[in-house]
Design a protein around this motif. Structure first.
Motif, mmCIF file in Angstrom:
data_model
loop_
_atom_site.group_PDB
_atom_site.id
_atom_site.type_symbol
_atom_site.label_atom_id
_atom_site.label_comp_id
_atom_site.label_asym_id
_atom_site.label_seq_id
_atom_site.Cartn_x
_atom_site.Cartn_y
_atom_site.Cartn_z
ATOM 1 N N SER A 142 -2.094 7.331 3.583
ATOM 2 C CA SER A 142 -1.537 7.175 4.925
ATOM 3 C C SER A 142 -0.217 6.434 4.775
ATOM 4 O O SER A 142 -0.115 5.505 3.965
ATOM 5 C CB SER A 142 -2.504 6.383 5.812
ATOM 6 N N SER A 157 -12.118 7.146 1.256
ATOM 7 C CA SER A 157 -12.283 7.389 2.689
ATOM 8 C C SER A 157 -13.157 6.315 3.320
ATOM 9 O O SER A 157 -14.211 5.959 2.786
ATOM 10 C CB SER A 157 -12.899 8.766 2.927
ATOM 11 N N LYS A 161 -7.257 2.600 4.878
ATOM 12 C CA LYS A 161 -5.823 2.906 4.744
ATOM 13 C C LYS A 161 -5.185 3.178 6.108
ATOM 14 O O LYS A 161 -4.077 2.712 6.386
ATOM 15 C CB LYS A 161 -5.601 4.067 3.777
ATOM 16 N N SER A 162 -5.884 3.915 6.961
ATOM 17 C CA SER A 162 -5.340 4.185 8.299
ATOM 18 C C SER A 162 -5.305 2.911 9.146
ATOM 19 O O SER A 162 -4.396 2.716 9.957
ATOM 20 C CB SER A 162 -6.177 5.254 9.008
ATOM 21 N N THR A 163 -6.287 2.033 8.942
ATOM 22 C CA THR A 163 -6.314 0.761 9.663
ATOM 23 C C THR A 163 -5.105 -0.099 9.290
ATOM 24 O O THR A 163 -4.485 -0.731 10.148
ATOM 25 C CB THR A 163 -7.609 -0.006 9.356
ATOM 26 N N VAL A 165 -2.150 0.980 8.223
ATOM 27 C CA VAL A 165 -0.968 1.562 8.866
ATOM 28 C C VAL A 165 -0.957 1.229 10.354
ATOM 29 O O VAL A 165 0.086 0.891 10.926
ATOM 30 C CB VAL A 165 -0.931 3.090 8.639
ATOM 31 N N ALA A 166 -2.126 1.289 10.990
ATOM 32 C CA ALA A 166 -2.212 0.945 12.414
ATOM 33 C C ALA A 166 -1.793 -0.506 12.649
ATOM 34 O O ALA A 166 -1.140 -0.821 13.658
ATOM 35 C CB ALA A 166 -3.635 1.178 12.922
ATOM 36 N N MET A 177 4.800 6.117 11.916
ATOM 37 C CA MET A 177 3.929 6.798 10.955
ATOM 38 C C MET A 177 4.575 8.106 10.512
ATOM 39 O O MET A 177 5.161 8.829 11.310
ATOM 40 C CB MET A 177 2.556 7.073 11.577
ATOM 41 N N ASP A 180 -0.860 10.750 7.939
ATOM 42 C CA ASP A 180 -2.060 9.914 7.885
ATOM 43 C C ASP A 180 -3.105 10.398 6.884
ATOM 44 O O ASP A 180 -4.221 9.907 6.880
ATOM 45 C CB ASP A 180 -2.697 9.830 9.282
ATOM 46 N N ASP A 181 -2.757 11.371 6.041
ATOM 47 C CA ASP A 181 -3.783 11.822 5.091
ATOM 48 C C ASP A 181 -3.233 12.463 3.825
ATOM 49 O O ASP A 181 -3.718 12.182 2.738
ATOM 50 C CB ASP A 181 -4.719 12.820 5.775
ATOM 51 N N SER A 200 -2.570 16.321 7.877
ATOM 52 C CA SER A 200 -2.618 14.898 8.223
ATOM 53 C C SER A 200 -4.005 14.456 8.668
ATOM 54 O O SER A 200 -4.146 13.526 9.464
ATOM 55 C CB SER A 200 -1.579 14.588 9.312
ATOM 56 N N THR A 203 -5.522 12.809 12.281
ATOM 57 C CA THR A 203 -4.407 12.312 13.089
ATOM 58 C C THR A 203 -3.313 13.361 13.167
ATOM 59 O O THR A 203 -2.781 13.773 12.132
ATOM 60 C CB THR A 203 -3.826 11.023 12.481
#
Length: 290
Positions: A142, A157, A161-163, A165-166, A177, A180-181, A200, A203
């Motif tokens: 991400s 997974s 990683k997305s958290t 970036v958030a 962003m 996201d993937d 992605s 997302t």
């Protein structure tokens, strides 16, 4: 239809027509181009494909893609056949590729939802393997951009990683962003560049942009927030593990390993031990930009 992804041109044709193709590949619309020169590969979507005789192929392995099982078979002419199954074990696509992954064909079995899944996965698979010959990697990560530099976060997974970036987007001004993937890392004369892609994950972030890669961070859950820079051999393993690669094809795998080695020499790769909180983003930013 012609698309430019990661700076490479690809061509997709189908007996169904371009209008249907846009419905099947909505995430590819930002990547449409009129340029059909120097194709990385072409894919023809056929109504049916002639079955390959068992004597002309050798089963290599079944690969769990996270979205189902893909069966890999090596053909006697050096090419490959892939049978793509979704999580319900429904065979939704058959793919035939030449040995160079330049000229490919596929047939799709199912309605609109299955066709979208199958065609997206088909193109992602072919792109990853054909890109290996062009110093181009499809990476599970991400990505956030800050001050004109891309920072990629990778992890198993569900690790966060997305958290992360958030948290950058929420708590650090001036961030956006990129993907996201499955962003694209590419080794160029100008250094290591990161590209958005049509893939992605869950997302919808399909951006046709190119940004210098500043770092790859491996997320590790911990009871406190701190960064640990990785030694080159560990960094090599971190990036290689995050790449889509055909480990069973020695030539392609060696190309991936060579590109990974060169990117490791030019890029910061570190571990972010963290909690899923705002402070983790601040600690990471201070390390990367401080």
């Amino acid at each position: 239809m012609n698309y430019c992804i990661g700076g490479h041109n690809i061509k997709v044709t189908t007996y169904l027509g371009d209008d249907v193709l846009e419905r099947l590949l909505p995430s590819f619309v930002p990547f449409e181009t009129e340029d059909s020169s120097e194709l990385l590969f072409s894919l023809e979507v056929c109504e049916t494909l002639q079955e390959i005789d068992e004597a002309d192929c050798r089963m290599v392995r079944d690969v769990d893609t996270g979205n189902g099982i893909t069966r890999v078979c090596k053909l006697t002419d050096g090419g490959y056949m892939f049978r793509v199954n979704d999580v319900s074990e429904h065979e939704c696509a058959i793919i035939l590729c030449d040995a160079a992954f330049r000229e490919c064909r596929c047939s799709i079995n199912g309605g609109l939802a299955i066709a979208r899944f199958a065609l997206n996965n088909t193109l992602m698979l072919i792109y990853a393997f054909s890109g290996a010959k062009k110093n181009t990697l499809l990476v599970h990560a991400s990505v956030v951009r800050h001050n004109g530099v891309a920072y990629a976060f990778t992890a198993k997974s569900g690790t966060g990683k997305s958290t992360q970036v958030a948290n950058w987007l929420r708590h650090i001004e001036g961030c956006d962003m990129i993907n996201d993937d499955n962003p694209i890392f590419r080794l160029t004369d100008d250094g290591v560049m990161l590209y958005g892609s049509p893939w992605s994950g869950k997302t919808p972030c399909y951006r046709n942009i190119m940004v210098p890669l500043g770092a790859l961070m491996l997320i590790k859950r911990d009871g406190r927030n701190y960064v640990k820079k990785q030694q080159p051999i560990v960094a090599f393993s971190t990036l290689l593990t995050a790449c889509s690669a055909m480990k069973w094809d020695e030539e392609l795998f060696q190309m991936v390993c060579s590109t990974v080695s060169k990117i490791v020499e030019k890029t910061t790769i570190a571990e972010l031990h963290c909690l899923p909180n705002a402070e983790s983003a601040m600690v990471c930013k201070e390390f990367l930009e401080g």
